[in-house]
Scaffold this active site. Sequence first.
Site, PDB file in Angstrom:
ATOM      1  N   MET A 125      45.488  17.938  39.430  1.00 43.32           N
ATOM      2  CA  MET A 125      45.061  19.044  38.579  1.00 43.32           C
ATOM      3  C   MET A 125      45.345  18.760  37.097  1.00 43.32           C
ATOM      4  O   MET A 125      44.506  19.022  36.238  1.00 43.32           O
ATOM      5  CB  MET A 125      45.747  20.345  39.008  1.00 43.32           C
ATOM      6  CG  MET A 125      45.177  21.569  38.310  1.00 43.32           C
ATOM      7  SD  MET A 125      46.035  23.092  38.729  1.00 43.32           S
ATOM      8  CE  MET A 125      45.657  23.256  40.458  1.00 43.32           C
TER       9      MET A 125
ATOM     10  N   LYS B 189      25.915  27.079  22.497  1.00 43.12           N
ATOM     11  CA  LYS B 189      26.392  27.677  23.755  1.00 43.12           C
ATOM     12  C   LYS B 189      27.520  26.833  24.357  1.00 43.12           C
ATOM     13  O   LYS B 189      27.709  25.667  23.973  1.00 43.12           O
ATOM     14  CB  LYS B 189      25.226  27.777  24.742  1.00 43.12           C
ATOM     15  CG  LYS B 189      24.636  26.429  25.155  1.00 43.12           C
ATOM     16  CD  LYS B 189      23.289  26.601  25.875  1.00 43.12           C
ATOM     17  CE  LYS B 189      22.701  25.257  26.261  1.00 43.12           C
ATOM     18  NZ  LYS B 189      21.309  25.379  26.733  1.00 43.12           N
TER      19      LYS B 189
ATOM     20  N   TYR C  40      48.195  12.108  45.488  1.00 45.51           N
ATOM     21  CA  TYR C  40      47.978  13.019  46.622  1.00 45.51           C
ATOM     22  C   TYR C  40      47.191  12.357  47.753  1.00 45.51           C
ATOM     23  O   TYR C  40      46.295  11.544  47.494  1.00 45.51           O
ATOM     24  CB  TYR C  40      47.215  14.255  46.155  1.00 45.51           C
ATOM     25  CG  TYR C  40      48.068  15.242  45.386  1.00 45.51           C
ATOM     26  CD1 TYR C  40      49.289  15.695  45.888  1.00 45.51           C
ATOM     27  CD2 TYR C  40      47.641  15.735  44.158  1.00 45.51           C
ATOM     28  CE1 TYR C  40      50.064  16.602  45.188  1.00 45.51           C
ATOM     29  CE2 TYR C  40      48.402  16.652  43.448  1.00 45.51           C
ATOM     30  CZ  TYR C  40      49.620  17.084  43.971  1.00 45.51           C
ATOM     31  OH  TYR C  40      50.374  17.987  43.273  1.00 45.51           O
TER      32      TYR C  40
ATOM     33  N   ARG D 136      12.255  28.041  35.450  1.00 44.90           N
ATOM     34  CA  ARG D 136      13.623  28.550  35.390  1.00 44.90           C
ATOM     35  C   ARG D 136      13.591  29.997  34.917  1.00 44.90           C
ATOM     36  O   ARG D 136      13.909  30.897  35.673  1.00 44.90           O
ATOM     37  CB  ARG D 136      14.446  27.652  34.444  1.00 44.90           C
ATOM     38  CG  ARG D 136      15.904  27.911  34.465  1.00 44.90           C
ATOM     39  CD  ARG D 136      16.683  26.862  33.700  1.00 44.90           C
ATOM     40  NE  ARG D 136      16.557  26.997  32.252  1.00 44.90           N
ATOM     41  CZ  ARG D 136      17.264  26.273  31.378  1.00 44.90           C
ATOM     42  NH1 ARG D 136      18.128  25.362  31.816  1.00 44.90           N
ATOM     43  NH2 ARG D 136      17.107  26.441  30.078  1.00 44.90           N
TER      44      ARG D 136
HETATM   45  C1  PLP Z   1      20.524  24.317  26.028  1.00 46.19           C
HETATM   46  C2  PLP Z   1      19.169  24.576  25.496  1.00 46.19           C
HETATM   47  C3  PLP Z   1      18.647  23.828  24.408  1.00 46.19           C
HETATM   48  C4  PLP Z   1      19.366  22.630  23.830  1.00 46.19           C
HETATM   49  O1  PLP Z   1      18.982  21.454  24.501  1.00 46.19           O
HETATM   50  P1  PLP Z   1      19.515  20.010  24.040  1.00 46.19           P
HETATM   51  O2  PLP Z   1      18.916  19.077  25.021  1.00 46.19           O
HETATM   52  O3  PLP Z   1      21.012  20.076  24.156  1.00 46.19           O
HETATM   53  O4  PLP Z   1      19.076  19.814  22.647  1.00 46.19           O
HETATM   54  C5  PLP Z   1      17.441  24.216  23.859  1.00 46.19           C
HETATM   55  N1  PLP Z   1      16.730  25.255  24.384  1.00 46.19           N
HETATM   56  C6  PLP Z   1      17.172  25.953  25.455  1.00 46.19           C
HETATM   57  C7  PLP Z   1      16.329  27.057  25.996  1.00 46.19           C
HETATM   58  C8  PLP Z   1      18.388  25.627  26.057  1.00 46.19           C
HETATM   59  O5  PLP Z   1      18.802  26.305  27.131  1.00 46.19           O
END
Ligand code: PLP
Length: 371
Positions: free
Chosen positions: A316, A41, A267, A139
Site C-alpha cells: 500500500m 479536470k 507480501y 459516450r
Molecule cells: C478530457 C477531455 C479533453 C482533453 O483531452 P486531451 O486528450 O487530454 O487533450 C477534451 N475534451 C473532453 C470532452 C474531455 O473529456
Amino acid sequence: MNSMPKTQETVLEIDLNALKHNFQYLKSKISKDTKFLAVVKAYAYGSEATEIANYLQDLQVDYFAVAYTSEGVALRDAGITKPILVLHPQPVNYKILIARCLEPSLYNFTSLNSFLETALEEKQQNYPIHIKFNTGLNRLGFDEVDIEAIYNKLKVSSSVKVKSIFSHLAASEDLNEKEFTLNQIKAFQSISKKFIETVGYKPMRHLCNTSGILNYPEAHLDMVRSGIGLYGFGNSEIENKHFTPIATLKSVISQIHTIEKGETVGYNRAFKSDSLIKTATIPIGHADGIGRQYGNGKGFVTIHGKPAYIVGNVCMDMIMVNVTDIDCQEGDEVIVFGKKPNASEFAERANTISYEILTAISQRIKRLLIK
Ligand SMILES: *Cc1c(COP(=O)(O)O)cnc(C)c1O
C-alpha cells in the site's frame, strides 16, 4: 534547471516553466482567432489544479473545463474568474453550478430539461450552456436528429443561451483511424450548420482535444480543448519531442536489505530469491497510484540513472526494488517518472497510458511547484 534540493520524501514536482512551454507550443499550432480551453479536470491530470489554473489564467487562457461540478467550485474558491465549462455535471448539483457561475455541458433531454427547470427556478436570464453532440465516441451527446427538439425547448425559455456546441473525437491520436476521425469532423460540421440555421444565432463550435489540435488543423474551429498536451504529452513519439512533462515523481530510499538466496521479499512471499541480491525500500505504493500491476518485475524506478525493477508485490505504502547492480545508499534520490522515463514510458510497463498514471497519483503526495 534542476537546482531543486535533494528530496527527503515522496514528492510530485510541478514545473511551471514546462507548462508555459507546452501552452505556447499548442498556441503556435492554432490561429489567433481560435480560443484555447485548458482542461484541468482530475486535479489538472494529477498535478495541482488551482496553481495550474491560476498560472494559465495569467497566461491569458480563454476557458477552463473540468469534469464534475465540485472541481469547478474548487477553482472558483481559488480565485479563477475565467469561464469554466463543466463537462459532466449531474442535475443534483445544478443549483451550486449556477451559484458559482459554472457552465454546464448538456448532452441529452434529461440533462437539458432539468437544467432549464433549475435555471427558471433560479430566475436566470441567458445563462450560458453548452450543447454536446455525439459524433461517434458514443459516450455523451445529442444526435443531429435532436436539433429540432432542442430548439423547441430553447425557444420557449429566455433563461438559457447556447454559448457553444461541441463534440469529442474518439481516436484523434491514432492516424490509422484517420478516416473515422474525418467522418466525425464532417458529422460535426453538418450538425453545426443545422444547429445555427435552426436556432438563428452562432454559438462557438469546438471539437479538438490535444491530438486533434496536432493532427487535424482543419478542425480547430472556434476553440480547442487541451489537457494532456499542457501537461507535456503529445501522444506520439514525434510530438512528445515538442513537449516537456511538467510533473516529476520523486522519492527516496528508506532502507536497503541484503536478500540471501532462498529468502522472499514482500507480501505473499511473491518474490523468492535464487541468488544474493540487494533491495531498496521506497515510500510509495498502490495507495499512491503505483498499482499492483507494476509489481513483480514489471515496473521500475530510476536510481542514479539506472533502472531498479520492482521486486515482489506492490504494498500500500511501499515498493521494494532491485538495486543489486546500483551503487546507492539509504537517503538517495529515486525517480519514478519525469522527463526520462516520462509518465508514458513508465505506464507502458503496465500496459496503460500517461493519462492513467498521472491522474492516479494520490492526493497524499506533496506537490512542489517550481516557478
Ligand atoms: C478530457 C477531455 C479533453 C482533453 O483531452 P486531451 O486528450 O487530454 O487533450 C477534451 N475534451 C473532453 C470532452 C474531455 O473529456
